[in-house]
Design an enzyme around this catalytic site. Structure first.
Site, mmCIF file in Angstrom:
data_model
loop_
_atom_site.group_PDB
_atom_site.id
_atom_site.type_symbol
_atom_site.label_atom_id
_atom_site.label_comp_id
_atom_site.label_asym_id
_atom_site.label_seq_id
_atom_site.Cartn_x
_atom_site.Cartn_y
_atom_site.Cartn_z
ATOM 1 N N PHE A 106 58.154 89.919 107.187
ATOM 2 C CA PHE A 106 59.383 90.537 107.678
ATOM 3 C C PHE A 106 59.133 91.790 108.508
ATOM 4 C CE2 PHE A 106 58.619 93.213 104.047
ATOM 5 C CZ PHE A 106 59.352 94.375 104.212
ATOM 6 N N LYS A 107 57.977 92.400 108.344
ATOM 7 C CA LYS A 107 57.718 93.659 109.035
ATOM 8 C C LYS A 107 57.404 93.475 110.517
ATOM 9 C CE LYS A 107 56.554 95.931 104.749
ATOM 10 N NZ LYS A 107 55.611 96.655 103.905
#
Length: 431
Positions: A106-107
């Site tokens: 997700f980063k």
């Protein structure tokens, strides 16, 4: 938009300065002076908007005129150029998959947005060379390395805890070379984070290098995480039930961005902070005593944080008032055995493969829904299961197919520099 220091509200900053500096004075985090409300018309046409259109409308208030409209739209388009599907898992439970980006975590969103923003500010010519100094508990390092690889005028230095990240995570941050350098710290993530903060306050280093951070303490890394919640909401059917998001939480940047999205008008009724054995916030909500502790190593290593930096931002959103926060946030903690059992159970019943972080998010959501059946639930799957190959394959009993990007990594040589304390970090930065 101006930003103030959470330790000194008289200190004001532009978006550009907050991105370039990373931290406010006294190791403080920056926070927006105003949280803008999106107009009703935006939500009425949400289903017709593209990823880029949604992201631009959400973020433009926080950037203001510091990045031209055309440039900002281009940055958002490059940031959101992959899918964010909401997948049904079982009755009343859906999963928001955030692992379809280049490093399968997700980063990628925050790292790509920050790289684009920082790249623009460097092109303006007001800033010389800059060093991105970042600590990672797992996924941040790979995402930052991928986002900043080859960005002119930027050196990236990543600190990661020795033996406490998965093999694939380590390869993602140690094999790129070029302007990316990985430092292997003999200690836990909390030490990595402390070393980074110490460097930011070191005047001797500041004279030699302009530092900024790419952890979620940086507003350009933190704020774009709001995009997830708007893109998820667009995919959800209109139902009368209340909506709850369960977020696997380590440094609390993701869930804090979710609260910010809600403040902007997104109709989310409740949040669950799903913790592993690092349960500082779970304990806080039970006792009203906030007591950071040394982190404990778990199979969901990106959440191995004993002193979550972004929790002060969550508290600021609720004016540091405990009861207001507690009525909007629930938190549960799960050990490794329970996490691995959930991976096995969900795979056996539904065929859906959870990674350890998603499993913690799923468990947190199940606990909440058992007590509050009037809600519809979405949990966040923050990393591809293949990044935790051994744990997931042991739990499911099946082999995972390796994406081509992972297969390529396995043939690359890992390169990192071991360090054990701040003295060695400082020596490296001053070389």
């Amino acid at each position: 938009m101006k930003y103030f220091s959470l330790k000194d509200k008289s200190h004001s900053s532009t978006f550009e300065n907050a991105v370039l500096k990373g931290l406010a004075p006294n190791k403080a985090l920056y926070f927006p002076e105003v949280i803008p409300k999106l107009p009703k018309s935006f939500f009425e046409r949400l289903n017709t908007l593209s990823h880029t259109e949604i992201g631009f409308e959400v973020i433009k208030q926080y950037v203001g005129d510091e990045i031209p409209v055309s440039e900002l739209k281009n940055i958002v388009e490059k940031t959101l150029n992959f899918d964010f599907p909401v997948v049904p898992v079982e009755e009343n439970i859906k999963c928001l998959e955030l692992f379809h980006g280049p490093t399968l975590a997700f980063k990628d969103v925050g790292a790509k947005f920050m790289a684009g923003s920082l790249g623009y500010f460097l092109k303006k010519g007001n800033v010389g060379k800059i060093t991105v100094l970042v600590a990672t508990s797992g996924d941040t390092g790979g995402a930052v390395a991928n986002g900043f690889i080859g960005v002119e005028g930027v050196d990236v230095v990543i600190l990661y805890p020795k033996g406490k990240v998965s093999d694939i995570q380590e390869r993602q941050l140690t094999t790129l070379g070029k302007n990316i350098m990985a430092l292997e710290v003999d200690g836990a993530f909390d030490l990595c984070q402390d070393l980074v903060k110490q460097a930011f306050q070191d005047e001797e280093i500041q004279k030699e290098r302009q530092l900024t951070s790419a952890n979620s303490i940086n507003v350009a890394r933190w704020l774009p995480q709001m995009f997830y919640y708007f893109l998820a909401y667009k995919q959800l059917p209109s139902e009368e039930k209340k909506l709850v998001f369960s977020v696997p939480s380590g440094n609390f940047g993701n869930i804090c961005a979710g609260f910010l999205a809600r403040e902007m008008g997104l109709p989310i009724d409740h949040f669950v902070a799903a913790n592993n054995a690092n349960r500082v916030v779970t304990d806080y909500l039970e006792t009203e005593k906030y007591e950071p502790k040394p982190s404990v190593q778990t199979v969901s290593n990106a959440m191995d944080v004993g002193n979550p930096s972004n929790f002060v931002r969550v508290q600021e959103l609720f004016n540091n008032e405990f009861n207001g926060l507690k009525s909007n946030l629930s938190s549960y903690s799960f050990d490794d055995e329970t996490t691995k059992a959930a991976i096995k159970d969900v795979y056996g019943r539904t065929g859906y493969t959870l990674d350890p972080h998603g499993a913690v998010g799923y468990l947190g959501l199940k606990c909440f829904l058992n007590q509050h059946p009037e809600y519809n639930g979405v949990f966040l799957e923050t990393a591809h299961p293949v990044k935790f190959l051994e744990t997931v394959e042991e739990a499911t009993g099946d082999q995972l197919d390796l994406p081509s990007s992972v297969k390529d990594l396995l043939n690359l040589e890992k390169k990192s520099l071991p360090i054990k304390d701040y003295k060695e970090l400082k020596e490296f930065l001053l070389k």
